[in-house]
Motif scaffolding. Structure first.
Motif, mmCIF file in Angstrom:
data_model
loop_
_atom_site.group_PDB
_atom_site.id
_atom_site.type_symbol
_atom_site.label_atom_id
_atom_site.label_comp_id
_atom_site.label_asym_id
_atom_site.label_seq_id
_atom_site.Cartn_x
_atom_site.Cartn_y
_atom_site.Cartn_z
ATOM 1 N N GLU A 337 0.832 -1.203 0.000
ATOM 2 C CA GLU A 337 0.000 0.000 0.000
ATOM 3 C C GLU A 337 0.868 1.255 0.000
ATOM 4 O O GLU A 337 0.599 2.213 -0.727
ATOM 5 N N GLY A 340 2.404 1.770 -3.341
ATOM 6 C CA GLY A 340 1.404 2.288 -4.266
ATOM 7 C C GLY A 340 1.137 3.769 -4.063
ATOM 8 O O GLY A 340 0.894 4.504 -5.026
ATOM 9 N N GLY A 343 4.929 5.540 -4.877
ATOM 10 C CA GLY A 343 5.358 5.333 -6.254
ATOM 11 C C GLY A 343 6.856 5.492 -6.408
ATOM 12 O O GLY A 343 7.625 5.323 -5.467
#
Length: 415
Positions: A337, A340, A343
């Motif tokens: 998570e 994500g 990045g």
């Protein structure tokens, strides 16, 4: 203060604070016990039994109890972190307790025993906040007429660090801190005149000459270097800063005061000048083991750490504590998570979340998926064998069963 098992004998009135409401400290002690550590109760030390059920934030405390809390904070950092320290929330308005984990307890314990300590963790796992909590205890309770210095990457990190320290200070019970209007309280310097302490900061310089003057002229027994691999000319600035503290550290040692150096960072680039310098220094240190906790005293600890550090020119006595998200009690789902959300390139993700030191702009030869698989396959040792010379052998299989069924040939790649 209590760090080694023998220290309990010097504090006959001390108890194990099982009544604490900070469940993270109960959990970490339980974890140490499962790991086979004999000295597993030290984070729960309470020097004054009368404080067992006292809430230091209770507005109805008597002056006598407030004095007891202040004394306990001064001489017992575990109590300060466990019961008094509050961390600014990431969201909402309610501060949270200091959450003990394998990284921050190792950092504080090693610092209290005056062993230089490098902490490498994935991003967003609180390594800087943990150090700030320790610095708050030093600044407002433990030190007298002393100086702490921060050397960090840039003004953004410097300001963020100072702001965290201010918030940590302001979240303490008001009766514990006696601020003054004459205290420096800006974006680069903090002072606490009640105890004669100050917190200096410095950032990366754009030339070797400027870097060589970093923190010179200051008497600094305690240095926190944050994100060293990303500080220009760190190979010049850090030795200059450490040299500035030699006399102060010797003086602190003579009077039984606090001194030492802490290095917190994410992994850097090995073929950058600064990255290579920090990599060589940290990787040349002794790999952290919780079995250090079972040393009889500081002398035995120092001997064990020294025996695991690189020999020869450029040698530094330092502990390398590199911990994955799992070792910090975080799930694989949490890690993915965070990746994500943040990045970045494969290179930056490997450094920021997998503790992989990369080579410049060259990507890791492995994909993120393969690096994730490697991280998920990592195990903690199930047993440790400590030899008379201080060397630690980690066992990842049942030692007795393995040796009973197997002949071993051990080799060494000396390169």
């Amino acid at each position: 203060m209590i760090t080694f098992l023998n220290d309990w004998k010097r504090a006959p009135g001390a108890i194990v604070h099982m009544a604490t409401k900070n469940k993270s400290f109960l959990h970490i002690c339980s974890l140490y016990k499962k790991m086979g550590i004999k000295n597993y109760f030290f984070p729960l030390a309470l020097l004054q039994k009368d404080l067992e059920y006292v809430d230091p934030f209770d507005e109805d405390l008597t002056e006598d109890v407030k004095l007891m809390v202040a004394i306990e904070c001064k001489y017992n950092p575990w109590y300060f972190l466990r019961e008094v320290c509050r961390i600014p929330p990431n969201s909402g308005n309610t501060p949270v307790q200091f959450r003990a984990n394998r990284g921050n307890i190792a950092l504080v314990w090693s610092f209290l025993n005056h062993i230089d300590f490098a902490l490498i963790q994935p991003r967003q796992t609180g390594k800087s906040v943990s150090t700030d909590a320790l610095m708050t205890w030093l600044m407002y309770f433990s030190l007298n007429n002393s100086t702490i210095a921060l050397l960090t990457k840039d003004d953004t990190l410097r300001v963020a660090n100072i702001e965290r320290l201010k918030k940590l200070r302001d979240l303490l019970p008001s009766y514990l801190v006696y601020g003054s209007k004459s205290d420096a309280n800006n974006l680069s310097l903090m002072t606490y005149r009640a105890l004669g302490n100050k917190y200096l900061t410095a950032v990366a310089q754009n030339s070797e000459m400027a870097a060589n003057n970093t923190l010179r002229g200051n008497s600094i027994p305690i240095l926190h270097n944050d994100e060293g691999p990303f500080i220009s000319y760190i190979d010049v600035a850090l030795p200059a800063a450490l040299a500035a503290g030699n006399a102060a550290r010797d003086e602190a040692k003579e009077v039984g005061g606090q001194y030492g150096n802490i290095f917190t960072t994410t992994a850097g680039k090995i073929d950058d000048r600064s990255g290579r310098y920090m990599y060589d220094m940290i990787m040349g240190g002794a790999t952290w083991s919780e079995h250090f906790y079972d040393c009889a005293n500081r002398e035995e600890l120092v001997a064990m750490v020294e025996s695991h550090c690189r020999k020869g020119a450029g040698r530094k006595i330092v502990i390398n504590c590199t911990l994955s998200h799992r070792q910090l009690g975080l799930t694989d789902e949490w890690l993915m998570e965070q990746i994500g959300i943040v990045g970045g390139t494969e290179d930056s993700i490997n450094r920021d979340f997998f503790n992989i030191w990369t080579s410049g702009t060259q990507s890791s030869p492995l994909s993120i998926k393969l690096n994730e698989a490697i991280a998920q396959s990592e195990l903690d040792p199930i047993d440790n064998e400590i030899f008379p010379q201080g060397f630690v052998l980690n066992w990842y299989v049942d030692r007795a069963e393995y040796l009973d069924k197997t002949h071993c040939v051990i080799g060494l790649d000396t390169s």
